[in-house]
Motif scaffolding. Structure first.
Motif, PDB file in Angstrom:
ATOM      1  N   LEU A   9      48.428  24.952 -12.112  1.00 12.68           N
ATOM      2  CA  LEU A   9      48.051  23.965 -13.121  1.00 12.68           C
ATOM      3  C   LEU A   9      48.151  24.504 -14.534  1.00 12.68           C
ATOM      4  CD1 LEU A   9      44.747  22.785 -11.395  1.00 12.68           C
ATOM      5  CD2 LEU A   9      46.990  21.656 -11.252  1.00 12.68           C
ATOM      6  N   LEU A  55      50.084  19.234 -13.363  1.00 13.73           N
ATOM      7  CA  LEU A  55      50.759  20.008 -12.317  1.00 13.73           C
ATOM      8  C   LEU A  55      51.901  20.793 -12.944  1.00 13.73           C
ATOM      9  CD1 LEU A  55      51.005  17.350  -9.463  1.00 13.73           C
ATOM     10  CD2 LEU A  55      49.414  19.270  -9.603  1.00 13.73           C
ATOM     11  N   TYR A  88      43.039  21.400  -6.168  1.00 15.17           N
ATOM     12  CA  TYR A  88      43.404  21.347  -7.581  1.00 15.17           C
ATOM     13  C   TYR A  88      42.180  21.375  -8.494  1.00 15.17           C
ATOM     14  CZ  TYR A  88      48.213  20.268  -6.242  1.00 15.17           C
ATOM     15  OH  TYR A  88      49.479  20.324  -5.721  1.00 15.17           O
TER      16      TYR A  88
END
Length: 191
Positions: free
Chosen positions: A21, A81, A118
């Motif tokens: 990320l 992303l 994430y």
């Protein structure tokens, strides 16, 4: 945490990087990605806001954030992303209390990316910034009662449950109980 440190950090919000990320300031061009998750019913179910009705509402949110960035006020990072450049959520500072060296964090993630780690990655980067760069003594989370995934998330990241404020917020037509979680700097260091 002192005022000068706060102003330096937020006057030019730094990008934060993890394995998968990039946490960065949100921009006008992110409107479609943000609207994709912010317009879904399930996203704000346990939050204070309601789903975005249209792109104009999402654009208003992005403009609000950009004003905060320009003023050097605490705010959220967009979670991007690395492989696709897609924005999938936000994570950042809901409040900062400089005299008491504490802050509150908040986060939201597109349901398309739930359960993939994430938010763990993004949250740890923001925690590191809070404790190591801003020198926070205490980081808090306020979670509406019934949001069990978020409560488990807090515990998994070393936060301890501190109690409840019963019927403390009137949200979407009903009084809601707020659960309080916190992590101190020495606890963060020992984790």
């Amino acid at each position: 945490m002192d005022d000068l440190l706060y102003r330096r950090f937020f006057s030019d919000l730094p990008e934060l990087s993890t394995e998968r990320l990039l946490l960065r300031k949100l921009r006008n061009g992110d409107v479609y990605d943000v609207n994709e998750y912010a317009s879904r019913e399930e996203v704000p179910r346990h939050l204070l806001w309601t789903p975005h009705l249209n792109l104009r509402e999402t654009q208003g949110y992005l403009e609000f954030l950009q004003k905060r960035y320009r003023k050097g006020l605490h705010s959220d990072w967009g979670i991007q992303l690395r492989d696709s450049g897609k924005i999938i959520g936000t994570c950042g500072f809901a409040s900062v209390d400089i005299p008491n060296e504490s802050c509150e964090l908040g986060y939201v993630l597109s349901p398309l990316y739930w359960g993939k780690g994430y938010m763990d990655e993004a949250f740890e980067a923001v925690l590191e910034a809070a404790f190591l760069r801003l020198k926070a003594h205490r980081v808090a989370l306020r979670i509406l009662e019934g949001n069990e995934p978020s409560e488990q998330f807090a515990l998994r990241h070393g936060f301890r449950f501190e109690g409840k404020s019963v019927d403390a917020l009137y949200v979407k037509g009903a009084y809601r109980t707020v659960c309080h979680y916190a992590l101190l700097s020495e606890e963060y260091t020992r984790r």
